[in-house]
Scaffold this active site. Structure first.
Site, PDB file in Angstrom:
ATOM      1  N   CYS A 143      46.340 -15.136  45.385  1.00 19.14           N
ATOM      2  CA  CYS A 143      47.235 -15.742  46.367  1.00 19.14           C
ATOM      3  C   CYS A 143      46.452 -16.017  47.633  1.00 19.14           C
ATOM      4  O   CYS A 143      45.288 -15.668  47.756  1.00 19.14           O
ATOM      5  CB  CYS A 143      48.425 -14.834  46.654  1.00 19.14           C
ATOM      6  N   ASP A 148      43.925  -7.896  17.745  1.00 25.44           N
ATOM      7  CA  ASP A 148      44.961  -8.911  17.661  1.00 25.44           C
ATOM      8  C   ASP A 148      44.450 -10.338  17.478  1.00 25.44           C
ATOM      9  O   ASP A 148      45.184 -11.190  17.034  1.00 25.44           O
ATOM     10  CB  ASP A 148      45.794  -8.904  18.940  1.00 25.44           C
ATOM     11  N   ASP A 157      52.667  -6.350  18.855  1.00 24.86           N
ATOM     12  CA  ASP A 157      51.742  -5.268  18.586  1.00 24.86           C
ATOM     13  C   ASP A 157      52.272  -4.082  19.379  1.00 24.86           C
ATOM     14  O   ASP A 157      53.037  -4.263  20.314  1.00 24.86           O
ATOM     15  CB  ASP A 157      50.345  -5.688  19.054  1.00 24.86           C
ATOM     16  N   ASP A 196      47.729  -7.746  22.460  1.00 30.31           N
ATOM     17  CA  ASP A 196      46.742  -7.425  23.469  1.00 30.31           C
ATOM     18  C   ASP A 196      45.671  -6.624  22.777  1.00 30.31           C
ATOM     19  O   ASP A 196      45.966  -5.691  22.077  1.00 30.31           O
ATOM     20  CB  ASP A 196      47.401  -6.619  24.590  1.00 30.31           C
ATOM     21  N   CYS A 234      44.673 -13.145  49.275  1.00 28.98           N
ATOM     22  CA  CYS A 234      43.375 -12.801  48.696  1.00 28.98           C
ATOM     23  C   CYS A 234      42.298 -13.639  49.359  1.00 28.98           C
ATOM     24  O   CYS A 234      41.234 -13.138  49.722  1.00 28.98           O
ATOM     25  CB  CYS A 234      43.343 -13.093  47.195  1.00 28.98           C
TER      26      CYS A 234
END
Lengths: 807, 51
Positions: free
Chosen positions: A102, A691, A507, A687, A105
C-alpha cells in the site's frame, strides 16, 4: 487470540513478545516482527502503522545481501553519472519491491532509505512497486540499502525489464495526451455546435454560420488527426494483415464523417458533424485508456512472475559455497539450488534426479522429472532438492530472458472469453460494412441525395464498440475490484471457472489448518529432544511446506546442524544426511516406524530417533468461508495426505461429509479427475509443494498466497494475505461478472438489431446516430462498473460479523 | 455580436494553453503515479530522524 502488531498474523500461544512503538507496547508474533517494529519506531517512522492499509509482510532473515556490492552485479543494474569529484558521484538503481502493498509501505521505504548516509534521492511508486534510488557510491553501499529494505519486511529485486517499464510509461503518457486533446477538443466543438443548433432554430446569417463551422473544423482537426491516430494506424495494420476488428469501422466512420463535414462546410451544405466526430473519438479513447490501465496492471502481475529469477546464486567453489550475483555466473560454474527455490540460470543437472515446475516457461504446469545431464531452465521452480547444476547460459541468453522479451506480447494475450468476443465483433463488423454498402447502393437507386446520410447513419449507429467493450470492460473491472480486495487473478479464464464451480476441494494442512510443533511435544526415543528437533529442522531447511515451516519455527532458538544430500518425497517426507548419519523424517510408514500413526517420525538406519506431535489449529476464517460456499450450493471436499483420524476430525468440525485422508499426490489427482469426469466444475484450494500438480489439474486453482511460491505459480487465483474468507466474495464478483457480460452482450445485440434497420431506412440523422452509438457504449461501460459497487466487506474485522449483506 | 470575435479567439487560446499545460504535466511525470503522493500531506515531515 490477538494479531501481531506488525504483520497481522495471529500470535501463536505461548509466544510472549512485545515491541515498544511510541509510548505503547504492542504484542508481536516473532522476533523478526519485534525487531522490524522496534526498528521502524527507532527511525521515527512509527507513522507507518497509522497510515498503512495492509498488514506488513513478515521479515525474512536469511537473505544474502553482500552480493549486491559485487562489481559484476552493480554493472548490470546500477547506472553511474554525475561529477568525478568524490562528493559528486551519483549512482542510480531501479528495483522492484515484491511485497509493497500500500502507499504507506511506499512511504516507509522512502523514509527509511532517505535516512541512510549517502542517499541523495529516493522515489517510490506504489502502483508499479518500483523504487528509484540515487546514492553516492563512495559513501553508501547498495547492500546496506537492500538489507534495510529486507529488515522492513520487503523483498527487493533488481529490475530486469527496465526497457519494458519505459515502454509502458510512454504508452500511458501517449494515451493520456490523446485523451486530453480529444476531450478538450470535444468540449469546444460542442460549444460551437450549440451555437449552430440555436442558429438553425432561430435563424442565423450565413457568414456567422460558416464562421462557426470553420471553428468546428479548427478544433475537430487535431482530435481527428492526433487523437484518432491509433484507430487509423490500427485499421491500416488490420488491412495489411487482412483482418477486421473494431478499428476498421471506427476509422472508416471517423474519416467519412470528418471529410463529409469538411465538404459540407466548403460547399455551405445542410449539416456538419464536427462535434459528433470529436465526441465519438473521445468516448472511444476513454474506453481504450481504461483498458490500457487494466492491461498494465495485469502486466505487472506477469512481470512479477517473470522476475522469479533470483538475484543471487550459491556457487560451489573449491572452498565451499559462496553467494554471488547471478550475473557473475559464467558457463561451467557449479551452483546449488534449494527445494522451492527458482533456478538462477540455464544449466544441466549434476545431481541424480529432481522434479521441476516449468509452468512459467512453458505454460505446462505438470512437474517435469529431470535426471543427471538434463537441461534446467532459469526461472523454473525446483520441487525436490537441493540439487547441484552446471551453468550453461546466463543473463540475456537464458530462455527466461527471451520470455521477458515476450512479456509485451503476453500482456496483450487475452483469455478465451475475450477472444470469443473479438471473433463475434469481427463477424459483426463485416456485416455492418456490407450493410452500409447495401444501404448506400439502395438509396443511390431510390434517392441519391439521401444516400450519404443514410449510409453514414448505419455506419455510426451500429455500434461495434458496445460489442467489443462488453467482455473486456466486465473482465477488467472484476479483476481490478478483486485486486483491491486482496484477490489476485493471474488467469482471466479462472474467474469464469470460479463463478461456475460446483465442487470445491480443499487441502487440509496449511489451507484449512495451520500446523504447529511445540518443543515440549517432542518424544525423544534415543538421545536429546532438542537435538532431534534440530536435526528435523535442518532436514526441512529450504522447504516451503507448511510443516517444514512449523519445524523451523519450533527450532528457531536452537543452533541447527547442516544437512546434506536432501531428498524430498512428495506426500511422504524428507531424507538427508546430518553429521554423517542418514535420517528420514515424515509419516510413520516413510520413516519406518510401525506405531505412532498420527505423528511425524524422525528415524535413522537403526530405527526411530524421535516422534513429533503436530498440533493443528483450524484457521479462524475456515468455518465461515466454508459455510458461505456451502450456502451457495458448492459441494465441499477435503483431500489430504494426513492421517485418517486427523482429517476426519477437521472434516467433522467443519461439517464436511466427503473427505479423503492419507492421499498421495496421485490420489489427489485421481480424485480431481474423477470429479471432473462426472462433469463437475472443480475448484481446488491449496497451499504447499504437494499441491502444485493437483492445483493444475482442477478447473480453477486457488492458492493462499504468502504460502509456498510454487503454489502461486501453478494457480489462477491467489488469495493474498493467507485469507480463506476472501474466497466467497471473490466468487460473488466472478458471478456478477458473468451476469454483466451476458447483460452487455444482450443489450448490444438488441440495440443494434433495433436501430440498424431504422438507420438503413434513412429515419435516423447521423447526429442522432452518433449519440445513440456513444450512449450504447456508455451503457455497457457503466454496467460493467456496477461490478463490486456494493461496499467490500471490511478486511480486518469482518470475520466476526455475519455473512456480508445482500451481495 | 462583435464580442464573439474577441471571445472566440480567446477561447481557442485558453484551449491551447490548457492542452499545453496538461502535456507539460504529463511529460513531467505528474500522472505516472496517482497513489503515493496522496499520502504525502498526511505525514509529518521529519528531515533528520533519530538513528
Amino acid at each position: 487470540m490477538t494479531a501481531c502488531f506488525h504483520c497481522g498474523e495471529p500470535i501463536p500461544a505461548g509466544v510472549d513478545l512485545a515491541a515498544r512503538v511510541g509510548d505503547a507496547s504492542h504484542a508481536v508474533c516473532c522476533h523478526g516482527c519485534a525487531a522490524a517494529a522496534q526498528w521502524i519506531a527507532g527511525l521515527g517512522l512509527a507513522d507507518y502503522y497509522r497510515l498503512r492499509t495492509e498488514p506488513a509482510a513478515r521479515p525474512d532473515e536469511d537473505a544474502a545481501f553482500d552480493a549486491w556490492d559485487r562489481p559484476a552485479l552493480q554493472r548490470m543494474h546500477v547506472r553511474e553519472h554525475g561529477g568525478s569529484e568524490p562528493g559528486e558521484r551519483r549512482a542510480e538503481i531501479v528495483f522492484v519491491v515484491d511485497r509493497l502493498r500500500c502507499a504507506a509501505c511506499a512511504w516507509l521505504i522512502e523514509r527509511a532509505l532517505a535516512s541512510l548516509a549517502g542517499v541523495a534521492e529516493v522515489g517510490v511508486n506504489a502502483a508499479a512497486r518500483r523504487v528509484r534510488l540515487v546514492f553516492d557510491p563512495t559513501v553508501a553501499r547498495l547492500s546496506d540499502a537492500m538489507r534495510l529494505v529486507a529488515r522492513l519486511g520487503y523483498a527487493a529485486r533488481p529490475l530486469e525489464a527496465a526497457a519494458l517499464d519505459a515502454l509502458r510509461r510512454d504508452e500511458n503518457r501517449d494515451a493520456l495526451k490523446r485523451l486530453i486533446v480529444a476531450g478538450l477538443g470535444t468540449m469546444q466543438a460542442m460549444m460551437y455546435a450549440v451555437a449552430l443548433y440555436a442558429g438553425s432554430f432561430d435563424g442565423i446569417d450565413v457568414a456567422t454560420r460558416d464562421f462557426f463551422r470553420w471553428l468546428g473544423f479548427l478544433v475537430a482537426t487535431p482530435v481527428v488527426a492526433y487523437g484518432a491516430q491509433p484507430f487509423f494506424r490500427g485499421s491500416l495494420r488490420e488491412w495489411r494483415a487482412r483482418r477486421l476488428s473494431m478499428d476498421t469501422p471506427v476509422a472508416v466512420a471517423v474519416a467519412l464523417i470528418y471529410v463529409a463535414s469538411l465538404v459540407e462546410t466548403i460547399a455551405g451544405g445542410r449539416e456538419i458533424y464536427f462535434d459528433s466526430v470529436s465526441m465519438f473519438v473521445f468516448f472511444l479513447l476513454a474506453a481504450r485508456y481504461v483498458e490500457l490501465r487494466a492491461r498494465h496492471r495485469a502486466g505487472d502481475l506477469v512481470d512479477a512472475l517473470a522476475r522469479l529469477q533470483p538475484a543471487t546464486a550459491e556457487r560451489i567453489g573449491d572452498g565451499g559455497t559462496e553467494t554471488v550475483g547471478v550475473h557473475e555466473l559464467v558457463a561451467g560454474d557449479r551452483i546449488r539450488v534449494a527445494a522451492g527455490a527458482s533456478v538462477p540460470a540455464d544449466g544441466t543437472l549434476a545431481s541424480a534426479a529432481c522434479r521441476v515446475d516449468e509452468s512459467l516457461v512453458s505454460g505446462e504446469s505438470t512437474p517435469r522429472r529431470r535426471t543427471t545431464g538434463d537441461a534446467l531452465i532459469a526461472g523454473s521452480l525446483l520441487l525436490d532438492g537441493p540439487v547441484e547444476l552446471i551453468v550453461r547460459h546466463v543473463g540475456a541468453d537464458t530462455v527466461l530472458a527471451g520470455i521477458v522479451r515476450l512479456v509485451t506480447r503476453a500482456a496483450t494475450e487475452k483469455p478465451h472469453l475475450a477472444r470469443d468476443a473479438d471473433r463475434r465483433t469481427r463477424h459483426f463488423v463485416v456485416r455492418v460494412l456490407v450493410l452500409t454498402a447495401a444501404t448506400a447502393l439502395a438509396w443511390l437507386a431510390l434517392d441519391p441525395s439521401r444516400a450519404f446520410d443514410a449510409a453514414l447513419a448505419v455506419l455510426v449507429v451500429s455500434c461495434p464498440c458496445a460489442f467489443a467493450l462488453a467482455v473486456p470492460t466486465a473482465l477488467t473491472r472484476a479483476v481490478a475490484v478483486l485486486a483491491r480486495r486482496g484477490v489476485l487473478v493471474v488467469d482471466g479464464d479462472a474467474l469464469e471457472a470460479l463463478a461456475r464451480a460446483d465442487v470445491c476441494v480443499f487441502d487440509k494442512t496449511g489451507t484449512l489448518t495451520t500446523p504447529r510443533i511445540e518443543p515440549a511435544d517432542v518424544d525423544a526415543v534415543r538421545g536429546d529432544a532438542d537435538r532431534a528437533l534440530g536435526i528435523a529442522a535442518a532436514l526441512e531447511h529450504g522447504s516451503t511446506h507448511p510443516l517444514a515451516q512449523a519445524f523451523r519455527a519450533a527450532a528457531a532458538d536452537l543452533a541447527l546442524p547442516v544437512a546434506s544430500a536432501l531428498r524430498h518425497v512428495g506426500g511422504a517426507g524428507v531424507e538427508g544426511v546430518v553429521d554423517g548419519t542418514r535420517y528420514r523424517l515424515g509419516h510413520a510408514d516413510f520413516a519406518g516406524a510401525a506405531d505412532a500413526r498420527d505423528r511425524l517420525v524422525l528415524a535413522d538406519d537403526a530405527g526411530v530417533v524421535a516422534s513429533f506431535v503436530v498440533r493443528e489449529r483450524l484457521r479462524d476464517d475456515a468455518a465461515d468461508a466454508l459455510a458461505a460456499l456451502a450456502a451457495d450450493g458448492v459441494a465441499l471436499d477435503i483431500v489430504s495426505g494426513d492421517a485418517t483420524n486427523r482429517v476426519g476430525d477437521v472434516a467433522r468440525r467443519l461439517g464436511i461429509d466427503n473427505w479423503t485422508a492419507q492421499a498421495t499426490p496421485r490420489d489427489k489427482l485421481e480424485r480431481i479427475r474423477a470429479l471432473r469426469g462426472k462433469g463437475r466444475i472443480v475448484a481446488m484450494v491449496g497451499d504447499g509443494i504437494n499441491d502444485a500438480p493437483v492445483l493444475a489439474a482442477a478447473d480453477v486453482a486457488v492458492a493462499l498466497a504468502g504460502g509456498a511460491a510454487l503454489a502461486q505459480a501453478a494457480s489462477g487465483i491467489l488469495l493474498a494475505g493467507d485469507r480463506l474468507d476472501r474466497l466467497m466474495p471473490a466468487r460473488r464478483i466472478a458471478q456478477q461478472m458473468r451476469r454483466t457480460i451476458r447483460q452487455n452482450l444482450t443489450w448490444s445485440a438488441c440495440y443494434n438489431l433495433s436501430v440498424v434497420p431504422l438507420a438503413a431506412l434513412g429515419l435516423i440523422p447521423p447526429w442522432l446516430a452518433a449519440i445513440g452509438m456513444s450512449a450504447s457504449s456508455l451503457v455497457v461501460v457503466l454496467n460493467a462498473l456496477r461490478i463490486g459497487a456494493e461496499p467490500a466487506p471490511r478486511a480486518a474485522d469482518d470475520i466476526a460479523q455475519p455473512v456480508e449483506a445482500a451481495s | 455580436m462583435n464580442i464573439i470575435l474577441l471571445l472566440i479567439p480567446l477561447s481557442i487560446v485558453l484551449l491551447a494553453a490548457g492542452v499545453y499545460a496538461l502535456f507539460w504535466a504529463i511529460d513531467h511525470a505528474q500522472f505516472d503515479d496517482l497513489d503515493t503522493p496522496a499520502l504525502a500531506p498526511l505525514t509529518d515531515d521529519r528531515r533528520d530522524p533519530p538513528p
